[in-house]
Design a protein around this motif. Structure first.
Motif, mmCIF file in Angstrom:
data_model
loop_
_atom_site.group_PDB
_atom_site.id
_atom_site.type_symbol
_atom_site.label_atom_id
_atom_site.label_comp_id
_atom_site.label_asym_id
_atom_site.label_seq_id
_atom_site.Cartn_x
_atom_site.Cartn_y
_atom_site.Cartn_z
ATOM 1 N N LEU B 16 0.768 -10.050 4.761
ATOM 2 C CA LEU B 16 0.281 -9.408 3.531
ATOM 3 C C LEU B 16 -0.369 -8.060 3.820
ATOM 4 O O LEU B 16 -0.760 -7.766 4.953
ATOM 5 C CB LEU B 16 -0.748 -10.317 2.842
ATOM 6 N N ILE B 17 -0.484 -7.260 2.762
ATOM 7 C CA ILE B 17 -1.211 -5.990 2.836
ATOM 8 C C ILE B 17 -2.014 -5.848 1.539
ATOM 9 O O ILE B 17 -1.507 -6.191 0.462
ATOM 10 C CB ILE B 17 -0.236 -4.793 3.035
ATOM 11 N N PRO B 18 -3.275 -5.377 1.626
ATOM 12 C CA PRO B 18 -4.031 -5.157 0.395
ATOM 13 C C PRO B 18 -3.498 -3.941 -0.354
ATOM 14 O O PRO B 18 -3.139 -2.934 0.261
ATOM 15 C CB PRO B 18 -5.466 -4.922 0.878
ATOM 16 N N ALA B 19 -3.446 -4.059 -1.679
ATOM 17 C CA ALA B 19 -2.958 -2.967 -2.525
ATOM 18 C C ALA B 19 -4.013 -2.655 -3.583
ATOM 19 O O ALA B 19 -4.383 -3.522 -4.383
ATOM 20 C CB ALA B 19 -1.645 -3.356 -3.193
ATOM 21 N N ILE B 20 -4.486 -1.423 -3.563
ATOM 22 C CA ILE B 20 -5.459 -0.951 -4.546
ATOM 23 C C ILE B 20 -4.687 -0.364 -5.719
ATOM 24 O O ILE B 20 -3.789 0.451 -5.516
ATOM 25 C CB ILE B 20 -6.355 0.147 -3.935
ATOM 26 N N ALA B 21 -5.031 -0.768 -6.933
ATOM 27 C CA ALA B 21 -4.409 -0.169 -8.117
ATOM 28 C C ALA B 21 -5.399 0.793 -8.756
ATOM 29 O O ALA B 21 -6.515 0.401 -9.112
ATOM 30 C CB ALA B 21 -3.994 -1.241 -9.112
ATOM 31 N N VAL B 29 -10.553 2.905 -10.421
ATOM 32 C CA VAL B 29 -9.984 1.839 -9.600
ATOM 33 C C VAL B 29 -9.991 0.563 -10.436
ATOM 34 O O VAL B 29 -11.040 0.134 -10.920
ATOM 35 C CB VAL B 29 -10.777 1.651 -8.295
ATOM 36 N N LEU B 30 -8.816 -0.017 -10.613
ATOM 37 C CA LEU B 30 -8.668 -1.156 -11.517
ATOM 38 C C LEU B 30 -8.893 -2.489 -10.821
ATOM 39 O O LEU B 30 -9.552 -3.377 -11.358
ATOM 40 C CB LEU B 30 -7.268 -1.146 -12.135
ATOM 41 N N MET B 31 -8.309 -2.642 -9.633
ATOM 42 C CA MET B 31 -8.308 -3.948 -8.972
ATOM 43 C C MET B 31 -7.787 -3.799 -7.555
ATOM 44 O O MET B 31 -7.232 -2.757 -7.197
ATOM 45 C CB MET B 31 -7.392 -4.921 -9.732
ATOM 46 N N LEU B 32 -7.976 -4.838 -6.777
ATOM 47 C CA LEU B 32 -7.300 -4.949 -5.493
ATOM 48 C C LEU B 32 -6.573 -6.282 -5.478
ATOM 49 O O LEU B 32 -7.139 -7.317 -5.841
ATOM 50 C CB LEU B 32 -8.290 -4.870 -4.331
ATOM 51 N N ALA B 33 -5.302 -6.239 -5.094
ATOM 52 C CA ALA B 33 -4.531 -7.474 -4.953
ATOM 53 C C ALA B 33 -3.745 -7.379 -3.647
ATOM 54 O O ALA B 33 -3.913 -6.415 -2.889
ATOM 55 C CB ALA B 33 -3.610 -7.674 -6.149
ATOM 56 N N TRP B 34 -2.904 -8.369 -3.384
ATOM 57 C CA TRP B 34 -2.190 -8.404 -2.110
ATOM 58 C C TRP B 34 -0.688 -8.399 -2.348
ATOM 59 O O TRP B 34 -0.210 -8.879 -3.376
ATOM 60 C CB TRP B 34 -2.618 -9.642 -1.314
ATOM 61 N N CYS B 103 -11.579 -4.648 -12.805
ATOM 62 C CA CYS B 103 -12.204 -5.838 -12.205
ATOM 63 C C CYS B 103 -13.585 -5.573 -11.613
ATOM 64 O O CYS B 103 -14.313 -6.519 -11.307
ATOM 65 C CB CYS B 103 -11.287 -6.399 -11.116
ATOM 66 N N PHE B 104 -13.956 -4.303 -11.473
ATOM 67 C CA PHE B 104 -15.207 -3.993 -10.755
ATOM 68 C C PHE B 104 -16.367 -3.841 -11.736
ATOM 69 O O PHE B 104 -16.959 -2.771 -11.857
ATOM 70 C CB PHE B 104 -15.014 -2.738 -9.901
ATOM 71 N N TYR B 105 -16.688 -4.918 -12.408
ATOM 72 C CA TYR B 105 -17.685 -4.848 -13.477
ATOM 73 C C TYR B 105 -19.068 -5.336 -13.057
ATOM 74 O O TYR B 105 -19.978 -5.349 -13.869
ATOM 75 C CB TYR B 105 -17.191 -5.585 -14.723
ATOM 76 N N HIS B 106 -19.213 -5.752 -11.791
ATOM 77 C CA HIS B 106 -20.547 -6.062 -11.282
ATOM 78 C C HIS B 106 -21.077 -4.845 -10.535
ATOM 79 O O HIS B 106 -20.431 -4.370 -9.601
ATOM 80 C CB HIS B 106 -20.514 -7.234 -10.292
#
Lengths: 131, 131
Positions: B16-21, B29-34, B103-106
């Motif tokens: 896998l590789i992390p993908a930043i959207a 920056v919306l989210m990070l997924a794999w 997703c980064f709401y904290h």
């Protein structure tokens, strides 16, 4: 005992969490690195990004060699509590060890990864020429 | 045989590789997924972000349930070839499964993680109320 705010983070099996550094003002994504508990706590205490170097297996105060430190403006945690987003001021305007502004300088084009960002400073000058 | 551009990526031991959207236009920056090889190849073929869901262990065409798909504007790879950055158009303006824009709401404030982003749409409406 570690503070509650560290315990609510979902650390991976290696005790790490990916941290995205985004430049304040420009909004450019500079890099992704990893943090463990100690590096995150030091980041908070010092106000500068401290990562965990997986290759060197030690704390890595970003910019410790080059001077290109990152002042942390704010820290965010995502919904799953397993990714950090740091808004940072990138001192020297260079985040990448290759001397580029940011690490994401390969762009997918025409079936391959093309280099699309210029080198702003010779890495030998950034780190001192060891030859 | 997989194409060369897939082979030059440094996949982690799980493939896998992390993908930043990152949202085009706003730069948020919306989210990070794999991603795994297949998801990245499908992303390229379809022009929409397809991730690998680690929890469900299957391909995850982002927005397949909610309709909030991500059109990929460009793909970047970092210096170490182990992180992707996707510039995307976020359809529906909602990237997070909680109904928030991203997703980064904290945000870390006053010794803890505080929720600082509003819910734009009730998740029951996004995914259909199963009750």
């Amino acid at each position: 005992m570690s503070p509650d705010w560290l315990d609510t983070i979902h650390w991976n099996p290696d005790g790490l969490i990916p941290a995205i550094a985004q430049e304040t003002g420009t909004g450019k994504v500079l890099m992704l690195a990893w943090m463990n508990r100690e590096s995150l706590q030091r980041t908070l205490e010092t106000g500068e990004a401290v990562y965990w170097s997986r290759s060197r297996q030690r704390l890595w105060h970003k910019g410790e060699s080059s001077g290109n430190t990152q002042r942390v403006v704010q820290m965010r945690l995502d919904c799953d509590r397993d990714t950090l987003l740091l808004e940072v001021e990138q001192r020297g305007g260079i985040a990448c060890h290759t001397g580029r502004h940011n690490c994401f300088y390969h762009r997918y084009q025409d079936g391959d990864w093309q280099v699309v960002e210029p080198v702003l400073k010779d890495p030998d000058q950034m780190y001192g020429d060891k030859t």
